[in-house]
Motif scaffolding. Structure first.
Motif, PDB file in Angstrom:
ATOM      1  N   LEU A 349     -19.168 -12.902 -19.524  1.00 55.16           N
ATOM      2  CA  LEU A 349     -19.930 -13.825 -18.677  1.00 55.16           C
ATOM      3  C   LEU A 349     -19.574 -15.273 -18.983  1.00 55.16           C
ATOM      4  CD1 LEU A 349     -23.473 -12.152 -18.819  1.00 55.16           C
ATOM      5  CD2 LEU A 349     -21.818 -12.024 -16.953  1.00 55.16           C
ATOM      6  N   GLY A 350     -19.428 -15.588 -20.267  1.00 51.10           N
ATOM      7  CA  GLY A 350     -19.105 -16.953 -20.655  1.00 51.10           C
ATOM      8  C   GLY A 350     -17.748 -17.406 -20.154  1.00 51.10           C
ATOM      9  N   ALA A 351     -16.770 -16.516 -20.195  1.00 54.73           N
ATOM     10  CA  ALA A 351     -15.425 -16.866 -19.716  1.00 54.73           C
ATOM     11  C   ALA A 351     -15.448 -17.181 -18.225  1.00 54.73           C
ATOM     12  CB  ALA A 351     -14.454 -15.729 -20.013  1.00 54.73           C
ATOM     13  N   GLN A 352     -16.194 -16.398 -17.445  1.00 50.65           N
ATOM     14  CA  GLN A 352     -16.284 -16.662 -16.015  1.00 50.65           C
ATOM     15  C   GLN A 352     -17.115 -17.909 -15.737  1.00 50.65           C
ATOM     16  OE1 GLN A 352     -14.645 -15.279 -13.440  1.00 50.65           O
ATOM     17  NE2 GLN A 352     -15.611 -16.922 -12.248  1.00 50.65           N
ATOM     18  N   ALA A 353     -18.113 -18.184 -16.587  1.00 54.45           N
ATOM     19  CA  ALA A 353     -18.935 -19.385 -16.409  1.00 54.45           C
ATOM     20  C   ALA A 353     -18.078 -20.644 -16.445  1.00 54.45           C
ATOM     21  CB  ALA A 353     -20.015 -19.442 -17.488  1.00 54.45           C
ATOM     22  N   VAL A 354     -17.096 -20.683 -17.355  1.00 54.45           N
ATOM     23  CA  VAL A 354     -16.207 -21.849 -17.439  1.00 54.45           C
ATOM     24  C   VAL A 354     -15.461 -22.041 -16.127  1.00 54.45           C
ATOM     25  CG1 VAL A 354     -14.181 -22.797 -18.594  1.00 54.45           C
ATOM     26  CG2 VAL A 354     -15.974 -21.687 -19.935  1.00 54.45           C
ATOM     27  N   ARG A 355     -15.019 -20.954 -15.521  1.00 51.26           N
ATOM     28  CA  ARG A 355     -14.300 -21.053 -14.251  1.00 51.26           C
ATOM     29  C   ARG A 355     -15.236 -21.502 -13.126  1.00 51.26           C
ATOM     30  NH1 ARG A 355     -11.459 -16.630 -16.753  1.00 51.26           N
ATOM     31  NH2 ARG A 355     -12.956 -15.081 -16.000  1.00 51.26           N
ATOM     32  N   THR A 356     -16.462 -21.000 -13.141  1.00 52.03           N
ATOM     33  CA  THR A 356     -17.425 -21.341 -12.093  1.00 52.03           C
ATOM     34  C   THR A 356     -17.725 -22.826 -12.056  1.00 52.03           C
ATOM     35  OG1 THR A 356     -18.470 -19.155 -12.135  1.00 52.03           O
ATOM     36  CG2 THR A 356     -19.817 -20.988 -11.313  1.00 52.03           C
ATOM     37  N   VAL A 357     -17.906 -23.438 -13.215  1.00 52.62           N
ATOM     38  CA  VAL A 357     -18.381 -24.824 -13.217  1.00 52.62           C
ATOM     39  C   VAL A 357     -17.262 -25.831 -12.952  1.00 52.62           C
ATOM     40  CG1 VAL A 357     -20.350 -24.323 -14.691  1.00 52.62           C
ATOM     41  CG2 VAL A 357     -18.203 -25.046 -15.738  1.00 52.62           C
TER      42      VAL A 357
END
Length: 389
Positions: A349-357
């Protein structure tokens, strides 16, 4: 281009202040003449450093020992209780002296672009700003969160603005419904800089932050965390912030004092985010929760109430975070416990969060503001030419 940003208390702390100072810094760096005007000043040192190249002006200095402005009695009588509705959360700041000082400054503007940053200031600008300045009303909270008297004043007063900017598509739709024909533009707040120290997903630390006020729902978070960690005694919740509910929250946390700590303010918040494994947003309502987006920029997975508005505009459930029903303490506790027990999921989840923001980076958001400012300046020049023909 001359740009005036009007804040309630530029020397304070909070997401709106930090966001506006960031915007002002961008515009000054781009070569524009930028001024931050603070309606009141109650501190000697600012909570956030003022950007380089930005002028700062105080209208009413309320620090101890500083003499307040002397205003004519007839001015005070005319303005007393006249503009800022009682339901506005900052209404207590707007004494007759403050309203009169803000009104006098607004009437004296002779050009450029005025950006006002909360309903009280927006409504004062709608009433008092000269016709020589282009006006933008910034909203940092969602329309539905305002009290009925404030919503009524908004529907009436915001029509005078050249544009109203909101943080989410949901809020844009709400404003367009109640103000048909008005220019409503979604421009999210930005995370700056985007490059952050990665979170420590092996940590046993959960973090949350915000003003200690009912809106932030820390009275819901503390029991949820306590329940989630009944059989996980190594995990800790660190809650950063100050505010009027501090004593109540300290009492609420006392039975689990070994696991829950109210940390107050810190000058190293980003280091604290990087030292954590999970961020929790427990708000009853939001505008666009920047501290949540900042946590995601560190690669922190987020568990959030799917409150109006903000979390659901950013997070895709079980892709870059976890959404649970608003104010559901049991669901929040379950989600926290599940992520505590699943480090690989936290990392995913954290890895995708970086991409999202990345959608909230300076490179995406700053051009939106520049485009709006340039458009308003172009429209002003066209109007001036027509008036001369």
């Amino acid at each position: 281009m001359k740009i005036h940003y009007l804040l309630l208390h530029a020397y304070g702390t909070g997401g709106t202040i930090r966001t506006v100072l960031t915007q002002a810094g961008w515009m000054a760096a781009a070569g524009h003449e930028v001024e931050i005007v603070t309606a009141v000043r109650r501190r000697t040192r600012p909570g956030f450093a003022f950007p380089e190249g930005v002028k700062v002006r105080t209208l009413v200095d309320q620090r101890a020992g500083v003499r307040p402005p002397q205003l004519q009695a007839r001015v005070l009588r005319r303005l007393r209780g006249h503009v800022v509705p009682r339901g506005e959360p900052a209404a207590g700041y707007f004494t007759p002296e403050v309203e009169a000082a803000v009104a006098a400054w607004l009437r004296g503007l002779t050009g450029g672009i005025l950006v006002t940053t909360r309903p009280a200031l927006n409504l004062l600008a709608a009433r008092h700003a000269s016709g020589l300045v282009r006006m933008i009303a910034q909203e940092h909270m969602n329309l539905a969160s305002h009290r009925p008297a404030v919503q009524k004043a908004i529907r009436r007063g915001y029509r005078r603005f050249d544009a109203v900017t909101v943080l989410t598509e949901t809020d844009r739709s709400h404003y367009e419904t109640v103000m048909p024909g008005a220019r409503i533009i979604r421009i999210p707040n930005a995370v700056h800089p985007m490059e952050r120290e990665p979170a420590d997903h092996a940590s046993t630390s959960v973090i949350a932050a915000g003003r200690l006020v009912p809106q932030k729902g820390f009275d819901l978070l503390i029991p949820a965390f306590v329940k989630a960690t009944e059989n996980r005694p190594d995990w800790r919740l660190r809650l950063y912030g100050t505010g009027p509910k501090q004593a109540e929250l300290v009492t609420l946390a006392e039975p689990a004092a070994s696991r829950v700590a109210l940390m107050g303010r810190t000058g190293a918040f980003h280091q604290e985010l990087a030292a954590s494994s999970l961020y929790v947003l427990s708000s009853r309502f939001e505008g666009l929760p920047m501290v949540m987006i900042e946590a995601m920029a560190h690669g922190l997975p987020v568990v959030a109430f799917d409150c109006p508005t903000g979390p659901g505009e950013v997070i895709t459930h079980d892709v870059d975070g976890v959404l649970v029903p608003p104010q559901d303490v049991e669901a929040l506790a379950r989600a926290i416990a599940e992520l505590i027990d699943d480090e690989p999921r936290r990392r995913r989840l954290g890895a995708q969060a970086v991409r999202t923001v990345r959608a909230y980076s300076k490179g995406v958001v700053a051009p939106m503001w520049l485009e709006l400012f340039n458009d308003l300046q172009t429209a002003r020049r066209g109007a001036d030419r027509r008036s001369l023909s």
